[in-house]
Design a protein around this motif. Structure first.
Motif, PDB file in Angstrom:
ATOM      1  N   SER A   1       0.826  -1.215   0.000  1.00 53.97           N
ATOM      2  CA  SER A   1       0.000   0.000   0.000  1.00 53.97           C
ATOM      3  C   SER A   1       0.857   1.261   0.000  1.00 53.97           C
ATOM      4  O   SER A   1       0.425   2.312  -0.474  1.00 53.97           O
ATOM      5  N   ARG A   2       2.064   1.180   0.512  1.00 51.74           N
ATOM      6  CA  ARG A   2       2.932   2.353   0.601  1.00 51.74           C
ATOM      7  C   ARG A   2       3.413   2.843  -0.759  1.00 51.74           C
ATOM      8  O   ARG A   2       3.760   4.007  -0.925  1.00 51.74           O
ATOM      9  N   THR A   3       3.461   1.944  -1.729  1.00 48.94           N
ATOM     10  CA  THR A   3       3.960   2.318  -3.054  1.00 48.94           C
ATOM     11  C   THR A   3       2.856   2.381  -4.099  1.00 48.94           C
ATOM     12  O   THR A   3       3.132   2.595  -5.274  1.00 48.94           O
ATOM     13  N   SER A   4       1.624   2.191  -3.675  1.00 50.13           N
ATOM     14  CA  SER A   4       0.519   2.215  -4.626  1.00 50.13           C
ATOM     15  C   SER A   4       0.202   3.650  -5.019  1.00 50.13           C
ATOM     16  O   SER A   4       0.209   4.564  -4.203  1.00 50.13           O
ATOM     17  N   GLY A   5      -0.093   3.857  -6.280  1.00 54.71           N
ATOM     18  CA  GLY A   5      -0.519   5.174  -6.735  1.00 54.71           C
ATOM     19  C   GLY A   5      -2.003   5.391  -6.579  1.00 54.71           C
ATOM     20  O   GLY A   5      -2.518   6.463  -6.917  1.00 54.71           O
ATOM     21  N   LYS A   6      -2.692   4.384  -6.076  1.00 58.66           N
ATOM     22  CA  LYS A   6      -4.137   4.454  -5.868  1.00 58.66           C
ATOM     23  C   LYS A   6      -4.462   4.269  -4.392  1.00 58.66           C
ATOM     24  O   LYS A   6      -3.629   3.795  -3.615  1.00 58.66           O
ATOM     25  N   PRO A   7      -5.674   4.613  -3.992  1.00 61.21           N
ATOM     26  CA  PRO A   7      -6.087   4.262  -2.641  1.00 61.21           C
ATOM     27  C   PRO A   7      -6.141   2.748  -2.478  1.00 61.21           C
ATOM     28  O   PRO A   7      -6.437   2.019  -3.433  1.00 61.21           O
ATOM     29  N   VAL A   8      -5.844   2.296  -1.262  1.00 62.94           N
ATOM     30  CA  VAL A   8      -5.756   0.859  -0.972  1.00 62.94           C
ATOM     31  C   VAL A   8      -6.643   0.530   0.214  1.00 62.94           C
ATOM     32  O   VAL A   8      -6.611   1.225   1.234  1.00 62.94           O
ATOM     33  N   LEU A   9      -7.436  -0.524   0.083  1.00 65.36           N
ATOM     34  CA  LEU A   9      -8.280  -0.999   1.181  1.00 65.36           C
ATOM     35  C   LEU A   9      -7.833  -2.386   1.612  1.00 65.36           C
ATOM     36  O   LEU A   9      -7.649  -3.275   0.772  1.00 65.36           O
ATOM     37  N   LEU A  10      -7.651  -2.575   2.914  1.00 69.27           N
ATOM     38  CA  LEU A  10      -7.321  -3.870   3.489  1.00 69.27           C
ATOM     39  C   LEU A  10      -8.509  -4.353   4.310  1.00 69.27           C
ATOM     40  O   LEU A  10      -8.861  -3.740   5.330  1.00 69.27           O
ATOM     41  N   ASP A  11      -9.144  -5.401   3.856  1.00 67.60           N
ATOM     42  CA  ASP A  11     -10.287  -6.002   4.546  1.00 67.60           C
ATOM     43  C   ASP A  11      -9.728  -7.077   5.473  1.00 67.60           C
ATOM     44  O   ASP A  11      -9.398  -8.181   5.043  1.00 67.60           O
ATOM     45  N   VAL A  12      -9.582  -6.752   6.765  1.00 65.73           N
ATOM     46  CA  VAL A  12      -8.867  -7.594   7.719  1.00 65.73           C
ATOM     47  C   VAL A  12      -9.859  -8.360   8.586  1.00 65.73           C
ATOM     48  O   VAL A  12     -10.728  -7.772   9.239  1.00 65.73           O
ATOM     49  N   SER A  13      -9.720  -9.667   8.594  1.00 69.00           N
ATOM     50  CA  SER A  13     -10.572 -10.522   9.418  1.00 69.00           C
ATOM     51  C   SER A  13     -10.109 -10.441  10.871  1.00 69.00           C
ATOM     52  O   SER A  13      -8.994 -10.841  11.211  1.00 69.00           O
TER      53      SER A  13
END
Length: 552
Positions: free
Chosen positions: A528-540
């Protein structure tokens, strides 16, 4: 260019005055005051203002999917920058939808201006569609709310609104009839006022120093408004020989590594701190109104330092109140205590409390399980975060776990402190990225909180806001469920029917990951730190009750 009489000729008249429309004058005034963006949803009662926005480049409009998000973004910007946040909405239902975000700004003392459309002048007071008395609607949340009925009244009303919001750190509201925006006005904008804080006299400083020197068990309680004074506070704590406690949500003001930092007091904080704080004989409260029942001493002498006079004694029982900037007030205190000898026995107790809490949280943070332990998720987030990151917290269990387990360096926290509305996290994160595009921005939210504002995932894509959203997903409103159990009640309405958050985010254009273990979480956070887009983490997340919930 602003919407003026004639954009093809000089705006100057022989009397050196500009001619504006009402909409053009509003935007020119906001530009002078330093406003860079306005959040809102378009409606026909504000078409005139939208047209004026489109014809100038100084202030951008950020269109969201729900007015509540617009007001929350304005509130978050005001909290983050200290500047005026602005949101606009359609009359009637549009303004009603702003209310949640305005409530957040009102209770957290964030300067926000809300502008709503209103019925045409000749329809006010009739059965016209969507018409209500909007001043009555916002009365509980807005100390200044006015209906403007003449073009030449706009600047006087705007001045009062801005004055109210900025000086009193609160919400102001203007209702403007839809046919007023295009009318010409002879009113002129005013310059930004120069506001300075009062200076503290030497007599008051000597009184404070006398109290500080007399302390045997001193403590400092630090709030979010003290960020600029963090270095001075740490020096004062060392010289005075005191522990440092944080108010609710003040994580990151003082680094966790500081030897005198004992974490938060009360909800979401260090439970081992409570007994120590209750035994304090002198408390220096700096830029906070946090004084939670059951966690504070009954007989301590309390010195409160606040930038705003209205905050002194409002919630904290004060023996000496000082109005001024901590950056100016604390250095003379340090100088006055340079020969002070701290109570060594108290210093030992501070270190013992800090060490015991560190050991306890380290055990929590190192859980390895699937679904994940909430504290272990916080640890992984911490390991993948910049020192100057901005963290937007939603309301709920995830926020308490964060405040309990996150070991801050100098990160900045945004949260709904007193209003505590679910759905705050995503709007706040987007606002933070707009204000500080160079910084890492992470939102920590629950499945309940995200569900309330999920439509605005698309807003992050629209404005190219590469934020990271970590969703604590356990299929329940955990805090409400646990509190009902504690009270001997049968939980009802706490189970959630969730969509696949990752698929929803991907459909909106985000990068998304489903996370079930610590290894997956660490890898997803790194990506996520290097993504040029928003990032979502769906964490159980495992359904683990927050440790310090007790029957109130």
């Amino acid at each position: 260019m602003l919407n003026t009489v004639d954009n093809h000729v000089s705006n100057k008249t022989p009397s050196n005055l500009q001619h504006f429309t009402v909409a053009g004058l509003i935007l020119e005034q906001l530009r002078i005051l330093g406003v860079e963006r306005i959040y809102g949803v378009v409606g026909d009662a504000v078409f005139g203002l939208m047209d004026a926005i489109a014809k100038q480049e100084s202030i951008s409009f950020k269109a969201v999917r729900h007015e509540s998000v617009a007001a929350l973004m304005a509130s978050a910007e005001a909290k983050l920058t200290g500047r005026l946040g602005v949101c606009i909405a359609q009359m009637g239902p549009g303004l009603a939808n702003l209310i949640n975000g305005l409530g957040d700004a009102y209770l957290d003392k964030a300067p926000v201006l809300a502008i709503s459309g209103q019925a045409p002048l000749n329809k006010i007071g009739t059965y016209y569609k969507q018409y209500i008395n909007q001043q009555m609607l916002v009365h509980a949340l807005s100390p200044y709310s006015q209906l403007i009925v003449h073009p030449d009244a706009v600047i006087d009303s705007l001045k009062q609104a801005v004055h109210t919001s900025v000086l009193h750190r609160t919400v102001s509201h203007l209702s403007i009839p839809e046919d007023l925006f295009a009318k010409l006005t002879t009113a002129q904008p005013f310059e930004r006022p120069d506001i300075s804080l009062p200076l503290t006299g030497s007599e008051v400083l000597q009184q404070i120093l006398h109290r500080l020197r007399s302390a045997k068990k001193p403590m400092i309680l630090v709030g979010n408004g003290a960020r600029a004074a963090q270095e001075w506070i740490q020096t004062l704590a060392e010289i005075w020989g005191c522990g440092i406690a944080l108010s609710y949500g003040a994580t990151g003001i003082i680094p966790d590594a500081n030897p005198w930092m004992l974490s938060g007091l009360g909800e979401g904080g260090n439970p081992l701190l409570t007994e120590m704080f209750q035994h304090a004989d002198v408390v220096l409260s700096i830029e906070t109104s946090w004084w939670p029942d059951g966690y504070v001493p009954h007989a301590a002498q309390v010195i409160q330092v606040a930038k705003h006079q209205a905050d002194v004694g409002a919630a904290v029982p004060v023996d000496i109140g000082v109005v001024g900037d901590p950056v100016s007030i604390i250095p003379p205190l340090i100088e006055g205590l340079k020969d002070h000898v701290p109570n060594q026995a108290w210093l030992v107790q501070i270190q013992q409390c800090k060490q015991a809490w560190s050991v306890q949280t380290e055990v929590e943070r190192n859980h390895s399980s699937s679904p994940l332990h909430p504290a272990s998720v916080i640890q992984q987030i911490e390991h993948n975060m910049d020192e100057d990151a901005i963290i937007a917290l939603d309301e709920g269990d995830a926020t308490l776990w964060f405040l309990r387990n996150f070991r801050a360096k100098r990160q900045q926290i945004l949260l709904s402190n007193r209003w505590r509305t679910m759905g705050f996290g995503l709007p706040a994160a987007m606002s933070a990225k707009l204000c500080s595009p160079e910084k890492q921005v992470i939102c920590i939210t629950g499945d309940g909180g995200l569900g309330m504002v999920m439509a605005d995932l698309i807003t992050a894509i629209r404005y190219n806001l590469p934020i990271t959203v970590v969703v604590f997903n356990n299929g329940t409103l955990q805090m409400e469920r646990d509190k009902m159990f504690i009270k001997g009640l049968q939980p009802e309405g706490t189970e959630l029917t969730n969509p696949d958050f990752a698929m929803v985010a991907e459909a909106c254009g985000w990068h998304a990951y489903r996370v079930n273990n610590n290894e997956h979480l660490n890898e997803a956070l790194k990506q996520s730190r290097t993504s040029g887009k928003p990032v979502l983490l769906d964490v159980s997340i495992a359904r683990i009750p927050y440790p310090d919930f007790t029957l109130q």
